[in-house]
Design an enzyme around this catalytic site. Structure first.
Site, PDB file in Angstrom:
ATOM      1  CB  SER A 130      -2.091  -9.036  -0.912  1.00 44.90           C
ATOM      2  OG  SER A 130      -2.810  -7.948  -0.385  1.00 44.90           O
ATOM      3  CG  ASN A 131      -1.934  -4.599   2.018  1.00 36.89           C
ATOM      4  OD1 ASN A 131      -2.805  -4.399   2.863  1.00 36.89           O
ATOM      5  ND2 ASN A 131      -2.160  -4.363   0.729  1.00 36.89           N
ATOM      6  CG  HIS A 132      -5.389  -7.029   1.887  1.00 38.95           C
ATOM      7  ND1 HIS A 132      -5.933  -6.086   2.745  1.00 38.95           N
ATOM      8  CD2 HIS A 132      -5.239  -6.410   0.689  1.00 38.95           C
ATOM      9  CE1 HIS A 132      -6.118  -4.949   2.072  1.00 38.95           C
ATOM     10  NE2 HIS A 132      -5.704  -5.122   0.828  1.00 38.95           N
ATOM     11  N   GLY A 134      -4.796 -14.196 -10.269  1.00 37.47           N
ATOM     12  CA  GLY A 134      -5.596 -14.369  -9.053  1.00 37.47           C
ATOM     13  C   GLY A 134      -6.554 -13.212  -8.906  1.00 37.47           C
ATOM     14  CE  LYS A 171      -2.946 -12.440  -3.346  1.00 41.85           C
ATOM     15  NZ  LYS A 171      -2.479 -12.940  -4.661  1.00 41.85           N
ATOM     16  NE  ARG A 222      -4.745   0.537   3.551  1.00 40.07           N
ATOM     17  CZ  ARG A 222      -4.589  -0.316   2.530  1.00 40.07           C
ATOM     18  NH1 ARG A 222      -5.089  -0.010   1.332  1.00 40.07           N
ATOM     19  NH2 ARG A 222      -3.970  -1.459   2.697  1.00 40.07           N
ATOM     20  CG  ASP A 237      -8.198 -21.488 -14.756  1.00 39.98           C
ATOM     21  OD1 ASP A 237      -7.389 -20.995 -13.936  1.00 39.98           O
ATOM     22  OD2 ASP A 237      -9.384 -21.728 -14.494  1.00 39.98           O
ATOM     23  CE1 TYR A 266      -6.302 -10.948  -3.135  1.00 39.93           C
ATOM     24  CE2 TYR A 266      -6.113  -9.209  -1.483  1.00 39.93           C
ATOM     25  CZ  TYR A 266      -5.724  -9.766  -2.686  1.00 39.93           C
ATOM     26  OH  TYR A 266      -4.771  -9.153  -3.457  1.00 39.93           O
ATOM     27  CB  SER A 279      -2.521   1.120  -2.824  1.00 41.12           C
ATOM     28  OG  SER A 279      -2.950   0.812  -1.509  1.00 41.12           O
TER      29      SER A 279
HETATM   30  C1  15L Z   1      -4.670  -5.680  -2.627  1.00 44.77           C
HETATM   31  O1  15L Z   1      -4.008  -6.676  -2.421  1.00 44.77           O
HETATM   32  C2  15L Z   1      -5.830  -5.701  -3.535  1.00 44.77           C
HETATM   33  O2  15L Z   1      -5.639  -6.572  -4.633  1.00 44.77           O
HETATM   34  C3  15L Z   1      -6.250  -4.347  -4.019  1.00 44.77           C
HETATM   35  O3  15L Z   1      -7.551  -4.450  -4.489  1.00 44.77           O
HETATM   36  C4  15L Z   1      -6.167  -3.284  -2.895  1.00 44.77           C
HETATM   37  O4  15L Z   1      -7.066  -3.618  -1.876  1.00 44.77           O
HETATM   38  C5  15L Z   1      -4.775  -3.278  -2.322  1.00 44.77           C
HETATM   39  O5  15L Z   1      -4.418  -4.559  -1.880  1.00 44.77           O
HETATM   40  C6  15L Z   1      -4.659  -2.287  -1.155  1.00 44.77           C
HETATM   41  O6  15L Z   1      -4.487  -2.711  -0.004  1.00 44.77           O
HETATM   42  O7  15L Z   1      -4.758  -1.087  -1.412  1.00 44.77           O
END
Ligand code: 15L
Length: 265
Positions: A109-111, A71, A138, A172, A47, A134, A163
């Site tokens: 991530s884009n998020h 993650g 990040k 999208r 882990d 989430y 994605s």
């Molecule tokens: C991410 O970061 C996620 O891990 C994935 O589940 C999708 O949501 C992806 O982004 C996305 O934005 O399509």
């Protein structure tokens, strides 16, 4: 290069371990679960949030670089997101400093910028604007990479992945898709770019409908070749398409994700 890949049994991990090995890298796999069938090389069922276990892996396997993919890839409560994205990154960075490993490629991530409203082009200067806990995880992990880059001279490339799928599955994704092959190209470029310091790139393919800047990646040598447009005719429009197009984070930016950060049950 001897590359320690965390999350090596995950969906991105399986593709990246094979792809990097094909490009001549020696892969050390790490995941909480045993190695997937067909994985050929050293493996650690560990882990990443356990700093002692991570330090032991470094002592044993002496990597030259780290690709941190481990993650939970979706929304969770805030403490879990913190452990999953920040504590794991911290354990790796501490071990890197201890063992003089100076390169990390991170699956951000884009998020991390998910609540950035749609505009012509979103680039690497977009301010942190997470859409979920989430995304907060990040952003915090990117902050930690930046800190270790400044303090210890670590080269850290945060790939804000879109994605990742074998093919785009929604309207999208015609903008946000990252193909398997381009993902390998992206990680390899981020591993081998000369002295990037702390850098951010957008992990998408060369999509005709892209509105996230590919230039930061190109500066590091990431030249995507695939384009989601070739699948456009097979994508059915969905009822959420318009709402999902309003922000970088698409569905994660919508009200369905609004909930408390801490579980009080
Ligand atoms: C991410 O970061 C996620 O891990 C994935 O589940 C999708 O949501 C992806 O982004 C996305 O934005 O399509």
């Amino acid at each position: 290069m001897r590359v320690l890949v965390t999350g090596a049994a995950g969906s991105i991990g399986r593709v990246v371990t094979v792809g990097l090995a094909d490009r001549g890298h020696d892969i050390i796999g790490l995941d909480r679960v045993p190695e997937p069938e067909g994985f050929d090389g050293p493996w650690h069922s560990v882990d990443c949030a356990d700093p002692d276990a991570v330090a032991a892996v470094f002592a044993q396997s002496a990597p030259d670089a780290v690709v941190h993919l481990a993650g939970h890839p979706g929304e969770a409560d805030l403490p879990s997101s913190f452990t999953s994205h920040v504590v794991t990154t911290a354990a790796l960075l501490d071990a890197m400093v201890e063992h003089d490993v100076t390169r990390i490629v991170y699956a951000s991530s884009n998020h991390a910028v998910g609540l950035t409203p749609r505009r012509d082009l979103v680039s690497d200067d977009a301010r942190p604007r997470p859409d979920t806990f989430y995304g907060v995880g990040k952003v915090a992990a990117e902050g930690l990479l930046s800190l270790y880059a400044d303090r210890y001279g670590i080269d850290a490339v945060a790939c804000r992945i879109g994605s990742f799928r074998d093919r785009p599955g929604s309207v999208r994704a015609l903008s946000t898709w990252l193909s398997h092959d381009d993902c390998v190209r992206m990680v390899d470029a981020a591993l081998t770019a000369t002295a990037p310091g702390f850098a951010v790139l957008y992990g998408i393919s060369a999509n005709t409908r892209a509105w996230w800047d590919l230039e930061p990646g190109r500066r590091l040598g990431y030249e995507p070749r695939d384009d989601a447009e070739e699948f456009a005719a097979s994508i059915e429009p969905g009822p959420e398409d318009e709402d999902e197009a309003a922000y970088v984070g698409g569905p994660f930016a919508l009200a369905a994700y609004h909930r408390p950060a801490l579980d009080r049950t």
